[in-house]
Motif scaffolding. Structure first.
Motif, PDB file in Angstrom:
ATOM      1  N   THR A  29       0.853  -1.192   0.000  1.00 36.23           N
ATOM      2  CA  THR A  29       0.000   0.000   0.000  1.00 36.23           C
ATOM      3  C   THR A  29       0.886   1.238   0.000  1.00 36.23           C
ATOM      4  N   LEU A  30       0.584   2.125  -0.928  1.00 38.98           N
ATOM      5  CA  LEU A  30       1.314   3.384  -1.003  1.00 38.98           C
ATOM      6  C   LEU A  30       0.669   4.408  -0.064  1.00 38.98           C
ATOM      7  N   VAL A  31       1.477   4.937   0.853  1.00 40.36           N
ATOM      8  CA  VAL A  31       1.051   6.052   1.695  1.00 40.36           C
ATOM      9  C   VAL A  31       1.686   7.307   1.099  1.00 40.36           C
ATOM     10  N   ALA A  32       0.873   8.182   0.530  1.00 41.75           N
ATOM     11  CA  ALA A  32       1.394   9.415  -0.079  1.00 41.75           C
ATOM     12  C   ALA A  32       1.615  10.435   1.035  1.00 41.75           C
ATOM     13  N   VAL A  33       2.870  10.767   1.281  1.00 44.49           N
ATOM     14  CA  VAL A  33       3.196  11.635   2.425  1.00 44.49           C
ATOM     15  C   VAL A  33       3.058  13.102   2.011  1.00 44.49           C
ATOM     16  N   SER A  34       1.990  13.723   2.512  1.00 41.69           N
ATOM     17  CA  SER A  34       1.613  15.065   2.050  1.00 41.69           C
ATOM     18  C   SER A  34       2.008  16.159   3.033  1.00 41.69           C
ATOM     19  N   LYS A  35       2.854  15.829   4.007  1.00 34.34           N
ATOM     20  CA  LYS A  35       3.243  16.833   5.011  1.00 34.34           C
ATOM     21  C   LYS A  35       3.853  18.055   4.332  1.00 34.34           C
ATOM     22  N   THR A  36       3.540  19.208   4.870  1.00 29.41           N
ATOM     23  CA  THR A  36       3.964  20.541   4.401  1.00 29.41           C
ATOM     24  C   THR A  36       3.235  21.006   3.128  1.00 29.41           C
ATOM     25  N   TRP A  37       2.519  20.122   2.436  1.00 23.91           N
ATOM     26  CA  TRP A  37       1.860  20.529   1.187  1.00 23.91           C
ATOM     27  C   TRP A  37       0.452  21.020   1.455  1.00 23.91           C
ATOM     28  N   PRO A  38       0.047  22.065   0.718  1.00 25.13           N
ATOM     29  CA  PRO A  38      -1.313  22.571   0.889  1.00 25.13           C
ATOM     30  C   PRO A  38      -2.343  21.648   0.226  1.00 25.13           C
ATOM     31  N   VAL A  39      -3.590  22.036   0.345  1.00 27.09           N
ATOM     32  CA  VAL A  39      -4.706  21.204  -0.100  1.00 27.09           C
ATOM     33  C   VAL A  39      -4.687  20.916  -1.610  1.00 27.09           C
ATOM     34  N   GLU A  40      -4.291  21.887  -2.426  1.00 24.57           N
ATOM     35  CA  GLU A  40      -4.467  21.724  -3.883  1.00 24.57           C
ATOM     36  C   GLU A  40      -3.696  20.531  -4.454  1.00 24.57           C
ATOM     37  N   PRO A  41      -2.375  20.434  -4.219  1.00 26.49           N
ATOM     38  CA  PRO A  41      -1.697  19.257  -4.794  1.00 26.49           C
ATOM     39  C   PRO A  41      -2.189  17.942  -4.195  1.00 26.49           C
ATOM     40  N   ILE A  42      -2.650  17.979  -2.953  1.00 27.12           N
ATOM     41  CA  ILE A  42      -3.173  16.751  -2.337  1.00 27.12           C
ATOM     42  C   ILE A  42      -4.445  16.335  -3.073  1.00 27.12           C
ATOM     43  N   ARG A  43      -5.272  17.328  -3.411  1.00 26.38           N
ATOM     44  CA  ARG A  43      -6.489  17.012  -4.159  1.00 26.38           C
ATOM     45  C   ARG A  43      -6.146  16.454  -5.543  1.00 26.38           C
ATOM     46  N   ASP A  44      -5.104  16.988  -6.170  1.00 26.48           N
ATOM     47  CA  ASP A  44      -4.698  16.463  -7.479  1.00 26.48           C
ATOM     48  C   ASP A  44      -4.290  14.994  -7.381  1.00 26.48           C
ATOM     49  N   VAL A  45      -3.571  14.666  -6.316  1.00 24.89           N
ATOM     50  CA  VAL A  45      -3.133  13.275  -6.126  1.00 24.89           C
ATOM     51  C   VAL A  45      -4.345  12.386  -5.809  1.00 24.89           C
ATOM     52  N   PHE A  46      -5.273  12.922  -5.031  1.00 21.53           N
ATOM     53  CA  PHE A  46      -6.524  12.199  -4.766  1.00 21.53           C
ATOM     54  C   PHE A  46      -7.274  11.948  -6.077  1.00 21.53           C
ATOM     55  N   ASP A  47      -7.382  12.981  -6.896  1.00 23.16           N
ATOM     56  CA  ASP A  47      -8.110  12.848  -8.163  1.00 23.16           C
ATOM     57  C   ASP A  47      -7.451  11.836  -9.094  1.00 23.16           C
ATOM     58  N   ALA A  48      -6.153  11.638  -8.911  1.00 26.08           N
ATOM     59  CA  ALA A  48      -5.443  10.640  -9.714  1.00 26.08           C
ATOM     60  C   ALA A  48      -5.603   9.232  -9.123  1.00 26.08           C
ATOM     61  N   GLY A  49      -6.407   9.101  -8.077  1.00 26.73           N
ATOM     62  CA  GLY A  49      -6.752   7.776  -7.577  1.00 26.73           C
ATOM     63  C   GLY A  49      -6.168   7.391  -6.235  1.00 26.73           C
ATOM     64  N   GLN A  50      -5.318   8.224  -5.669  1.00 25.33           N
ATOM     65  CA  GLN A  50      -4.680   7.883  -4.394  1.00 25.33           C
ATOM     66  C   GLN A  50      -5.650   8.115  -3.227  1.00 25.33           C
ATOM     67  N   ARG A  51      -5.708   7.185  -2.291  1.00 22.11           N
ATOM     68  CA  ARG A  51      -6.651   7.317  -1.175  1.00 22.11           C
ATOM     69  C   ARG A  51      -5.980   7.372   0.198  1.00 22.11           C
ATOM     70  N   VAL A  52      -4.750   6.896   0.321  1.00 26.64           N
ATOM     71  CA  VAL A  52      -4.084   6.866   1.633  1.00 26.64           C
ATOM     72  C   VAL A  52      -3.012   7.956   1.665  1.00 26.64           C
ATOM     73  N   PHE A  53      -3.113   8.844   2.653  1.00 26.77           N
ATOM     74  CA  PHE A  53      -2.164   9.953   2.790  1.00 26.77           C
ATOM     75  C   PHE A  53      -1.555   9.933   4.184  1.00 26.77           C
ATOM     76  N   GLY A  54      -0.285  10.310   4.263  1.00 27.43           N
ATOM     77  CA  GLY A  54       0.422  10.309   5.537  1.00 27.43           C
ATOM     78  C   GLY A  54       0.837  11.713   5.937  1.00 27.43           C
ATOM     79  N   GLU A  55       0.679  11.996   7.222  1.00 37.11           N
ATOM     80  CA  GLU A  55       1.106  13.288   7.774  1.00 37.11           C
ATOM     81  C   GLU A  55       1.912  13.005   9.032  1.00 37.11           C
ATOM     82  N   ASN A  56       2.880  13.870   9.337  1.00 37.37           N
ATOM     83  CA  ASN A  56       3.656  13.616  10.547  1.00 37.37           C
ATOM     84  C   ASN A  56       3.258  14.519  11.717  1.00 37.37           C
ATOM     85  N   LYS A  57       2.290  15.406  11.486  1.00 38.83           N
ATOM     86  CA  LYS A  57       1.842  16.276  12.588  1.00 38.83           C
ATOM     87  C   LYS A  57       0.322  16.215  12.728  1.00 38.83           C
TER      88      LYS A  57
END
Ligand SMILES: *Cc1c(COP(=O)(O)O)cnc(C)c1O
Length: 228
Positions: A29-57
């Motif tokens: 399972t790929l955990v896309a680590v989105s720490k420090t990134w704002p909402v927009e690129p995270i939404r783009d990655v979501f729209d490309a099919g990714q569902r699991v995201f990782g944050e460290n805070k």
């Protein structure tokens, strides 16, 4: 390259690494680590099919949960301060970074109050690196039965964060050590411990070869982080 193209490339590298080690692709399972990134690129990655995201805070998860789709599974991959447990538990599908017996007890107690049974991983400091969080290997072995006995916790496996080394072969022994520790604990305690969270952008292929089921990949998808 767009984040969607980066995601596609990471996915195919994961598939190749799984295939090369004789494992089914969906083992990992790929955990896309989105720490420090704002909402927009995270939404783009979501729209490309990714569902699991990782944050460290905790704070970043809390800020991102509302503006982003509910279908996202948020994984906490960084150190959790005990006093933030209550806030984050309702929003977190898996905590990779349980790094002390006291934190495991705290999560179990609050999960019970909230009617939740969170999935957790035990973070192990396999390299005995003073600069890293995590249980020393000896302490995991000593305390594992106590941790399994905590109610309202699903202990799904182990996680490690070795120190950075430009050469992934240098960290391979630490990944192998985490897998061996898992195999030993699983047979000794009669539990599956199916998850091994290990491998980041520069070394996830080696981690997959050594048995990773969760790879935490940030910069290879989102680009270099700017902490400024
Ligand atoms: C930031 C982070 C990652 C991702 O690192 P990249 O090198 O950007 O892939 C993985 N795991 C943890 C615990 C992290 O804090």
């Amino acid at each position: 390259m767009s984040v969607a193209e980066n995601l596609e490339r990471v996915r195919s590298r994961i598939a190749d690494a799984a295939k090369n080690s004789g494992r089914p692709e969906d083992d990992v399972t790929l955990v896309a680590v989105s720490k420090t990134w704002p909402v927009e690129p995270i939404r783009d990655v979501f729209d490309a099919g990714q569902r699991v995201f990782g944050e460290n805070k905790v704070q970043e998860i809390l800020e991102k949960v509302d503006p982003l789709p509910d279908e996202i599974d948020w994984h906490l991959i960084g150190h959790l301060q005990k006093n933030k447990t209550r806030k984050v538990l309702p929003h977190c599908a898996c905590i990779h970074s349980v790094d002390s017996p006291g934190l495991a007890e705290q999560i179990g107690r609050i999960a019970g109050e909230l009617g939740l049974v969170p999935r957790i991983l035990i973070q192990v400091n396999v390299a005995s690196d003073d600069a890293k969080f995590g249980f020393p290997v000896g302490v995991v072995r000593e305390r594992f039965a106590d941790i399994l006995a905590i109610e309202n916790l699903e202990v799904a496996g182990l996680m490690t964060v070795p120190s950075y080394d430009a050469d992934p072969e240098k960290v391979r022994p630490f990944f192998a050590k985490l897998r061996e520790l898992r195999d030993g604990l699983a047979s000794e305690h009669g539990v599956a411990l199916s998850e091994l969270s290990m491998g980041m952008s520069h070394d996830f292929e080696v981690a997959i070869e050594e048995g990773a089921t969760l790879v935490r990949v940030g910069s290879a998808i989102f680009g270099e982080r700017n902490y400024a």
